[in-house]
Design an enzyme around this catalytic site. Structure first.
Site, PDB file in Angstrom:
ATOM      1  CD  GLU A 234      40.687  37.315  51.178  1.00 12.54           C
ATOM      2  OE1 GLU A 234      40.812  38.551  51.172  1.00 12.54           O
ATOM      3  OE2 GLU A 234      40.547  36.641  52.209  1.00 12.54           O
ATOM      4  CD  GLU A 253      34.113  42.112  34.991  1.00  5.53           C
ATOM      5  OE1 GLU A 253      35.250  42.616  35.127  1.00  5.53           O
ATOM      6  OE2 GLU A 253      33.591  41.915  33.896  1.00  5.53           O
ATOM      7  CB  CYS A 287      37.294  47.463  40.398  1.00  4.36           C
ATOM      8  SG  CYS A 287      36.195  47.926  39.047  1.00  4.36           S
ATOM      9  CD  GLU A 390      41.110  46.345  44.767  1.00  2.97           C
ATOM     10  OE1 GLU A 390      40.733  45.346  45.382  1.00  2.97           O
ATOM     11  OE2 GLU A 390      40.557  46.762  43.734  1.00  2.97           O
TER      12      GLU A 390
HETATM   13  P1  NAD Z   1      33.994  41.502  48.572  1.00  2.00           P
HETATM   14  O1  NAD Z   1      34.722  40.537  47.698  1.00  2.00           O
HETATM   15  O2  NAD Z   1      34.319  41.534  50.012  1.00  2.00           O
HETATM   16  O3  NAD Z   1      32.416  41.246  48.488  1.00  2.00           O
HETATM   17  C1  NAD Z   1      31.748  41.219  47.242  1.00  2.00           C
HETATM   18  C2  NAD Z   1      30.441  40.442  47.408  1.00  2.00           C
HETATM   19  O4  NAD Z   1      30.757  39.083  47.716  1.00  2.00           O
HETATM   20  C3  NAD Z   1      29.560  40.937  48.543  1.00  2.00           C
HETATM   21  O5  NAD Z   1      28.207  40.872  48.142  1.00  2.00           O
HETATM   22  C4  NAD Z   1      29.851  39.939  49.657  1.00  2.00           C
HETATM   23  O6  NAD Z   1      28.779  39.808  50.574  1.00  2.00           O
HETATM   24  C5  NAD Z   1      30.037  38.668  48.852  1.00  2.00           C
HETATM   25  N1  NAD Z   1      30.823  37.608  49.529  1.00  2.00           N
HETATM   26  C6  NAD Z   1      31.755  37.753  50.496  1.00  2.00           C
HETATM   27  N2  NAD Z   1      32.233  36.541  50.861  1.00  2.00           N
HETATM   28  C7  NAD Z   1      31.605  35.620  50.088  1.00  2.00           C
HETATM   29  C8  NAD Z   1      31.687  34.200  49.980  1.00  2.00           C
HETATM   30  N3  NAD Z   1      32.501  33.479  50.746  1.00  2.00           N
HETATM   31  N4  NAD Z   1      30.913  33.569  49.059  1.00  2.00           N
HETATM   32  C9  NAD Z   1      30.080  34.283  48.256  1.00  2.00           C
HETATM   33  N5  NAD Z   1      29.953  35.639  48.333  1.00  2.00           N
HETATM   34  C10 NAD Z   1      30.713  36.299  49.226  1.00  2.00           C
HETATM   35  O7  NAD Z   1      34.190  42.926  47.864  1.00  2.00           O
HETATM   36  P2  NAD Z   1      33.701  44.347  48.386  1.00  2.00           P
HETATM   37  O8  NAD Z   1      34.552  44.711  49.571  1.00  2.00           O
HETATM   38  O9  NAD Z   1      32.230  44.376  48.510  1.00  2.00           O
HETATM   39  O10 NAD Z   1      34.070  45.275  47.129  1.00  2.00           O
HETATM   40  C11 NAD Z   1      35.355  45.723  46.867  1.00  2.00           C
HETATM   41  C12 NAD Z   1      36.068  44.829  45.880  1.00  2.00           C
HETATM   42  O11 NAD Z   1      35.289  44.679  44.686  1.00  2.00           O
HETATM   43  C13 NAD Z   1      37.389  45.387  45.416  1.00  2.00           C
HETATM   44  O12 NAD Z   1      38.347  44.363  45.406  1.00  2.00           O
HETATM   45  C14 NAD Z   1      37.113  45.860  44.002  1.00  2.00           C
HETATM   46  O13 NAD Z   1      38.235  45.928  43.166  1.00  2.00           O
HETATM   47  C15 NAD Z   1      36.125  44.874  43.536  1.00  2.00           C
HETATM   48  N6  NAD Z   1      35.355  45.387  42.407  1.00  2.00           N
HETATM   49  C16 NAD Z   1      35.625  44.917  41.144  1.00  2.00           C
HETATM   50  C17 NAD Z   1      34.925  45.421  40.060  1.00  2.00           C
HETATM   51  C18 NAD Z   1      35.194  44.936  38.656  1.00  2.00           C
HETATM   52  O14 NAD Z   1      34.341  45.131  37.807  1.00  2.00           O
HETATM   53  N7  NAD Z   1      36.320  44.317  38.376  1.00  2.00           N
HETATM   54  C19 NAD Z   1      33.942  46.398  40.251  1.00  2.00           C
HETATM   55  C20 NAD Z   1      33.702  46.843  41.538  1.00  2.00           C
HETATM   56  C21 NAD Z   1      34.416  46.323  42.619  1.00  2.00           C
END
Ligand code: NAD
Length: 502
Positions: A234, A253, A287, A390
């Site tokens: 998202e 990612e 993830c 997820e």
């Molecule tokens: P998240 O998307 O809520 O947040 C990730 C980062 O984005 C945080 O630092 C957050 O502060 C920032 N963020 C939030 N809103 C933003 C915006 N509008 N603009 C810019 N930055 C913004 O994710 P989370 O809850 O921290 O982590 C869990 C998610 O991360 C899961 O969906 C997981 O699958 C994914 N993940 C993916 C990988 C991969 O390598 N594919 C690895 C680890 C986690």
């Protein structure tokens, strides 16, 4: 607990607004520290510092070997501070201390080591053989992209910070990093370590703060050339929109709902351990977790019994105890998300075969902690929401199948395509299945093994681009084609100018 500050332009500073926010141990609920809460002003200052360091500073002009030496200095310093880093990571994220010592700190070290090697070994000029034109010499120059921002999630804070900073720096870029607000401690500690390594000011900037302000600035500011984001699908969509304003390079990612396929020729005991490891490591907050176990019908009942028997032996508890297998989830909020999905699962599928609640026998000091038991739903329809969305917690969906073709079809029936597994006694058969899975990684008779030396990333809505490997280095470099017409006077090799009659 030590004081933490933002790291901007080579100096430690509080937020311009003076605001702070607290970070907590999700096991005990105790406050660990107050951290400076950066806002847009701080983000802009960090970006401007990174821009100046790129445009005017020595870093992009240094040789790969010189930059590699600096990255190796960071490695030395991380190793010197490894015990403290591991403790901070476990306390702040809820991951076990064992994971922090065995995976998080060594994972950060190996990322800096790998990209130091890349800086030394990958050529920054490649001469091209032959000429597609009557006469010419052609070569490719690989150049740094510029200012690279990194935005990371809370599940592997230290490793994610290393995956963003190390390749950017190795390739000659400058970097601005924002960790997730729930888990900013280890990134701010890394800032102190990087400061000791004495890089030119502005080459690395690290700031804790909200995604809605700091994150949005890092993804949209016109002075930024590339944004690398790890997090939910998202927010990844939003990052793409923000970056599109100035057509920045983007690496994403994102989320996953990976399938771990158990074929009927698998060693059942090994495969059951593999499925549980693939799902419940770090409480399922990974993830690429294999949260859908696809199990062939002939072995289904026996396999499900084995899964439940073994899952009930997993120890959930204080993340700082070496005997704990799963610590708390990252926050009470994450437990609430899991509870919502388990309720949905009860409605869609029925009672889980194990778990489905917090553990009851925790000691008093953990009674406010964010704990949840490994939970297994069996006979799940792949169309169910708990099999499609997820959850990011310790919830496994077991799904039966009859043929290899059907297993592949179910595995691919997902908006995600991050990873997957095949558990089988026949490697050839497993490889045939793996070849048809539309995911960026497939583990055969294994799971979760990720190294900086191998590319990692997603198909479909799990992301764009690859991190790590040689690909994860090259994605931080621009490609410039230089064409030389050796004819410095005369027109024999410039006849095409005649098309214009000039
Ligand atoms: P998240 O998307 O809520 O947040 C990730 C980062 O984005 C945080 O630092 C957050 O502060 C920032 N963020 C939030 N809103 C933003 C915006 N509008 N603009 C810019 N930055 C913004 O994710 P989370 O809850 O921290 O982590 C869990 C998610 O991360 C899961 O969906 C997981 O699958 C994914 N993940 C993916 C990988 C991969 O390598 N594919 C690895 C680890 C986690």
């Amino acid at each position: 607990m030590a004081d933490y500050q933002l790291f901007i332009d080579g100096a430690f500073t509080d937020a311009a607004s003076g605001e702070t926010f607290a970070t907590y141990n999700p096991g005990t609920g105790q406050k660990l520290a107050d951290l400076p809460k950066a806002g847009r002003d701080d983000a802009i200052r960090a970006i401007e510092a990174a821009r100046k360091a790129f445009d005017e500073g020595p870093w992009p002009k240094m040789s790969g070997a010189e930059r590699a030496a600096k990255l190796r200095r960071i490695v030395e310093l991380i190793n010197q501070h490894s015990a403290e880093l591991a403790e901070l990571e476990a306390l702040d994220s809820g991951g076990t201390i064992l994971k922090a010592q065995m995976a998080d700190v060594p994972g950060a070290v190996s990322a800096f080591e790998w990209f130091a090697r890349m800086a030394e070994e990958r050529p920054d000029r490649v001469d091209l053989e032959g000429s597609p034109f009557p006469v010419s010499q052609n070569y490719i120059r690989y150049e740094p992209i510029g200012v690279c921002t990194g935005i990371i999630p809370w599940n592997f804070p230290l490793i994610m910070a290393a995956w963003k900073i190390a390749p950017a720096l190795a390739a000659g870029n400058t970097s601005v990093l924002k960790p997730a607000s729930l888990t900013s401690l280890s990134a701010l500690k890394l800032a102190q370590i990087i400061a000791e390594a004495d890089l030119p000011p502005g080459v690395v900037n690290i700031l804790a703060g909200p995604g809605g302000t700091v994150g949005e600035e890092l993804a949209s500011n016109p002075l930024v050339d590339k944004t690398a984001f790890t997090g939910s699908t998202e927010v990844g969509r939003r990052i793409m929109q923000l970056a599109s304003g100035t057509v920045k390079a983007v690496t994403l990612e994102l989320g996953g709902k990976s399938a771990n396929i158990v074929l009927d020729d698998a060693d059942l005991d090994l495969a059951a351990a593999g499925v549980l490891w693939g799902t419940f490591f770090h409480g399922g907050q990974v993830c690429e977790s294999g949260t859908r176990a696809l199990v062939q019908r002939g072995i289904y009942d026996e396999f499900v019994s084995l899964l439940v028997e073994k899952a009930n032996n997993i120890v959930v508890g204080d993340q700082m105890e070496m005997t704990t297998n799963i610590g708390p989830l990252v926050s009470r909020g994450q437990v609430e998300t899991v509870e919502r999905y388990v309720k949905l699962g009860r409605d869609e599928v029925g009672e889980p075969l194990c778990g489905g609640s917090a553990p009851e026998d925790l000691p008093d000091h953990l009674d406010k902690g964010a704990f949840y038991r490994p939970t297994i739903f069996a006979d799940v329809d792949n169309k169910a929401k708990i099999a499609q969305e997820e959850i990011f917690g310790p919830v496994l969906c077991v799904i039966p199948f009859d043929t290899d073709d059907e297993a592949v079809a179910i595995a691919n029936d997902s908006i995600y395509g991050l990873a997957g597994g095949v558990q089988s006694g026949n490697i050839e058969r497993a490889e045939a299945v793996a070849a048809r899975m539309r995911t960026g990684t497939v583990w055969i008779n294994d799971y979760h093994l990720i190294s900086p030396e191998r590319p990692f990333g997603g198909y479909k809505q799990s992301g764009i681009g690859r991190e790590l490997g040689t690909q994860g280095y090259d994605i931080y470099r621009q490609v410039k084609h230089v064409h030389i017409n050796p004819e410095t006077s005369g027109r024999d090799n410039h006849f095409h100018y005649g098309v214009l009659g000039v």
